[in-house]
Design an enzyme around this catalytic site. Structure first.
Site, PDB file in Angstrom:
ATOM      1  N   ASN B 388      47.498  43.396  42.001  1.00  0.00           N
ATOM      2  CA  ASN B 388      48.198  42.954  40.796  1.00  0.00           C
ATOM      3  C   ASN B 388      47.390  41.905  40.038  1.00  0.00           C
ATOM      4  O   ASN B 388      46.805  42.197  38.995  1.00  0.00           O
ATOM      5  CB  ASN B 388      49.582  42.427  41.178  1.00  0.00           C
ATOM      6  CG  ASN B 388      50.458  42.180  39.968  1.00  0.00           C
ATOM      7  OD1 ASN B 388      49.978  42.136  38.846  1.00  0.00           O
ATOM      8  ND2 ASN B 388      51.745  42.014  40.178  1.00  0.00           N
ATOM      9  N   ASP B 389      47.318  40.699  40.589  1.00  0.00           N
ATOM     10  CA  ASP B 389      46.670  39.620  39.842  1.00  0.00           C
ATOM     11  C   ASP B 389      45.190  39.902  39.576  1.00  0.00           C
ATOM     12  O   ASP B 389      44.663  39.498  38.544  1.00  0.00           O
ATOM     13  CB  ASP B 389      46.817  38.302  40.607  1.00  0.00           C
ATOM     14  CG  ASP B 389      48.283  37.911  40.747  1.00  0.00           C
ATOM     15  OD1 ASP B 389      49.079  38.312  39.881  1.00  0.00           O
ATOM     16  OD2 ASP B 389      48.626  37.231  41.722  1.00  0.00           O
ATOM     17  N   VAL B 390      44.526  40.618  40.481  1.00  0.00           N
ATOM     18  CA  VAL B 390      43.088  40.843  40.314  1.00  0.00           C
ATOM     19  C   VAL B 390      42.783  41.881  39.234  1.00  0.00           C
ATOM     20  O   VAL B 390      41.621  42.111  38.908  1.00  0.00           O
ATOM     21  CB  VAL B 390      42.412  41.279  41.643  1.00  0.00           C
ATOM     22  CG1 VAL B 390      42.557  40.190  42.682  1.00  0.00           C
ATOM     23  CG2 VAL B 390      42.952  42.589  42.157  1.00  0.00           C
ATOM     24  N   VAL B 391      43.831  42.513  38.672  1.00  0.00           N
ATOM     25  CA  VAL B 391      43.616  43.452  37.572  1.00  0.00           C
ATOM     26  C   VAL B 391      44.394  43.025  36.331  1.00  0.00           C
ATOM     27  O   VAL B 391      44.579  43.812  35.415  1.00  0.00           O
ATOM     28  CB  VAL B 391      44.015  44.901  37.960  1.00  0.00           C
ATOM     29  CG1 VAL B 391      43.090  45.438  39.038  1.00  0.00           C
ATOM     30  CG2 VAL B 391      45.460  44.979  38.419  1.00  0.00           C
ATOM     31  N   ALA B 429      51.143  35.426  42.093  1.00  0.00           N
ATOM     32  CA  ALA B 429      51.008  34.301  41.187  1.00  0.00           C
ATOM     33  C   ALA B 429      52.251  34.184  40.309  1.00  0.00           C
ATOM     34  O   ALA B 429      52.390  33.259  39.534  1.00  0.00           O
ATOM     35  CB  ALA B 429      49.750  34.441  40.339  1.00  0.00           C
TER      36      ALA B 429
END
Lengths: 100, 462
Positions: B388-391, B429
């Site tokens: 999620n957060d890394v994209v 996050a």
């Protein structure tokens, strides 16, 4: 004479440099095995624990030494085995991987 | 030097060399296994060398500890599943720190409760028990969070940072006092207790997604505790091995914090728990495009280049074997499958690589972020599995976002993005991900393992 002696600070700093230059070259691919490997290696504190458990220094040091030997041995045995288990899995395409 | 001392020192030197060679071998996956076997041999050499130490007069407790430790350590090495690796590593940092701390306490007690401790030894013992104590409880908290015995969301209370800093300052003051006057058992034991409490307060406010940094940092602290033990008892192999571990953890925490765009000071003080809540972006009025497994299967079956982006969700669903199955089918149809691994995907450095390697995916296909980011524009499908957060494109565009500035994988450049996700809950996050609302993104809801199994089934049918 133990303690924060100059020669040992030399050893520490130089080993730190060796560690830095060695480990910056480890690819992200192997970061988990790296962590378990360094963890197993730092279980070298077993060496100190062995002396504490085996020297005749009274009951408390013996008992604390015994617990320390146990904890450090867990990391030595478990740490090297699990690192090997992980490294065994990293294969190239020609020696494993999805079969065509 | 007596012959016995020469033998012991030679054993330690050999062990140190083997440790360095072992770590060096981790540069190349093909040589790594053999190298680490050398390191294990080094450990054996060091242990044998120690056992002839003239101070050791009785062996029953040593043998008991070695046997008990092996009985516990063996299953921890052989049976722990790869998905549980983060908590496994966290708990092993605790064991290492326990050994260092107890040796430090026993040493202090043995030397007349401080009366016979010189200032330089006290300095070493202080570092040993401080790093040790905070690593014991800190690692245990990290273990609890990763094992989900504790809430993995940040646990915070008002004034937490002040309390933490206060405790740290108090421990540092006690340490300084002890170095000035080592014969002060009360201060010593109080310092150990403060270290233990500080470890709890350091890790409790840290959320699950920040765990890669915490684990790396604790790795470093455990190493420094071992090194300090070496200083305290005058043993070079401990200093060297501890320094190697300390350096490794330190480097990993820098790499991890950079990959999350957190400053280094932020890492050192551990105050990186709570993401600012004000920055939450709402997604009112935006719609997501859901896709059925049938349609997704068709897209994948005819894709020439598929890039898989795994995240913690894949680990939770234990879906790595289904990923391999799907990839094999795509490759059978003539497509290529690559894997884009973000440095902080998962809960520890390299977590995704280990899982995919376990599923027999050849390691050449596991690409680091910098290596693969330019490939996304050529990809027909980017398959995001539980990441999620890394994209999240907000990292590039939204200055108010807590993850602004974090380097991300350019999945949105792919012709089609398929996101596998349990539900529309935001990631760790706690921020919305606008990627999910884009025109070329399709959401495949459900458990990743079940969804992948459906995809495999559909492609086989076609």
């Amino acid at each position: 004479m133990p303690g924060l002696e100059l020669i040992e600070i030399y050893v520490f700093v130089l080993a730190g440099f060796v560690g830095f230059f060695t480990i910056t070259r480890v690819p992200a691919l192997l970061h988990t095995p790296l962590m378990s490997a360094t963890n197993a290696i730092s279980a070298i504190s077993l060496v100190g624990s062995l002396v504490m458990a085996g020297a005749d220094r009274g009951a408390l040091p013996t008992v604390l030494g015994f617990i320390a030997v146990t904890s450090a041995t867990i990391n030595v045995v478990g740490g090297f085995i699990i690192t090997d288990r992980m490294l065994k899995m990293f294969k190239r395409a020609d020696r494993g991987g999805p079969r065509k | 030097m007596s012959p016995r001392t020469v033998f012991i020192e030679a054993a330690y030197l050999l062990a140190s060399i083997l440790f360095i060679l072992g770590l060096r071998s981790l540069t190349l996956p093909d040589r790594a296994r053999r190298g680490m076997q050398l390191a294990a041999l080094g450990m054996l050499v060091a242990i044998v060398g120690t056992l002839v130490n003239h101070e050791i007069v009785r062996y029953e407790w040593i043998i008991a500890g070695l046997v008990l430790g092996s009985l516990v350590g063996y299953p921890l090495g052989v049976y722990v599943p790869m998905t549980a690796m983060p908590q496994r590593i966290a708990i092993s940092h605790m064991f290492g720190a326990v050994a260092a701390t107890l040796v430090g306490v026993a040493e202090f007690w043995h030397l007349g409760n401080g009366a016979e401790v010189s200032r330089s030894v006290m300095a070493a013992l202080g570092f040993e028990v401080l790093f040790g104590a905070l690593t014991i409880t800190g690692s245990f908290m990290a273990f609890g969070k990763l094992q989900e015995l504790l809430p993995s969301r940040p646990v915070t209370f008002k004034g937490q940072n002040l309390v933490s800093i206060g405790m740290f300052a108090a421990a540092a003051a006690l340490f300084a006092w002890l170095v000035a006057d080592p014969a002060n058992p009360g201060a010593f034991y109080a310092m150990v207790v403060l270290g233990l409490v500080f470890g709890v307060s350091l890790v409790l406010p840290i959320g699950g997604a920040d765990m890669p940094v915490v684990i790396s940092l604790l790795n470093s602290y455990a190493g420094l505790a071992s090194s300090a033990t070496g200083f305290a008892i005058g043993n070079n192999v401990l200093i060297i091995a501890g320094a190697l571990d300390g350096a490794s953890g330190f480097i990993l925490s820098i790499i991890m914090s950079r990959a999350m765009n957190r400053s280094f000071a932020n890492v050192l003080f551990g105050a990186f728990g709570a993401a600012p809540e004000a920055a939450q972006k709402t997604a009112q009025g935006l719609t997501v495009h859901a896709i059925t497994p049938e349609d997704a299967a068709i897209q994948l079956a005819y894709a020439r280049l598929v890039i898989v982006v795994p995240g913690y969700g894949m680990a939770v669903a234990q879906a790595q074997h289904q990923v391999r199955e799907l990839a094999a089918l795509i490759e059978k149809n003539g497509g290529t499958v690559l894997y884009a691994i973000h440095p902080v995907a998962g809960r520890m450095p390299g977590h995704m690589n280990v899982l995919l390697a376990e599923a027999d995916i050849p390691y050449e296909k596991l690409k680091e972020m910098d290596e693969i980011n330019d490939e996304f524009k050529n990809a027909d499908v980017a398959l995001v599995i539980g990441a999620n957060d890394v994209v999240n494109p907000a990292a590039r565009t939204d200055k108010a976002s807590p993850i602004y500035g974090m380097p991300i994988l350019n999945v949105d450049e792919a012709k089609q993005v398929i996101v596998m996700k349990r539900s529309m809950n935001p990631g760790f996050a706690g921020i919305e991900n606008e990627l999910f609302y884009r025109e070329n993104t399709a959401m495949l809801f459900g458990d990743a393992k079940a969804s992948l199994a459906k995809l495999v089934h559909e492609i086989k049918q076609a």
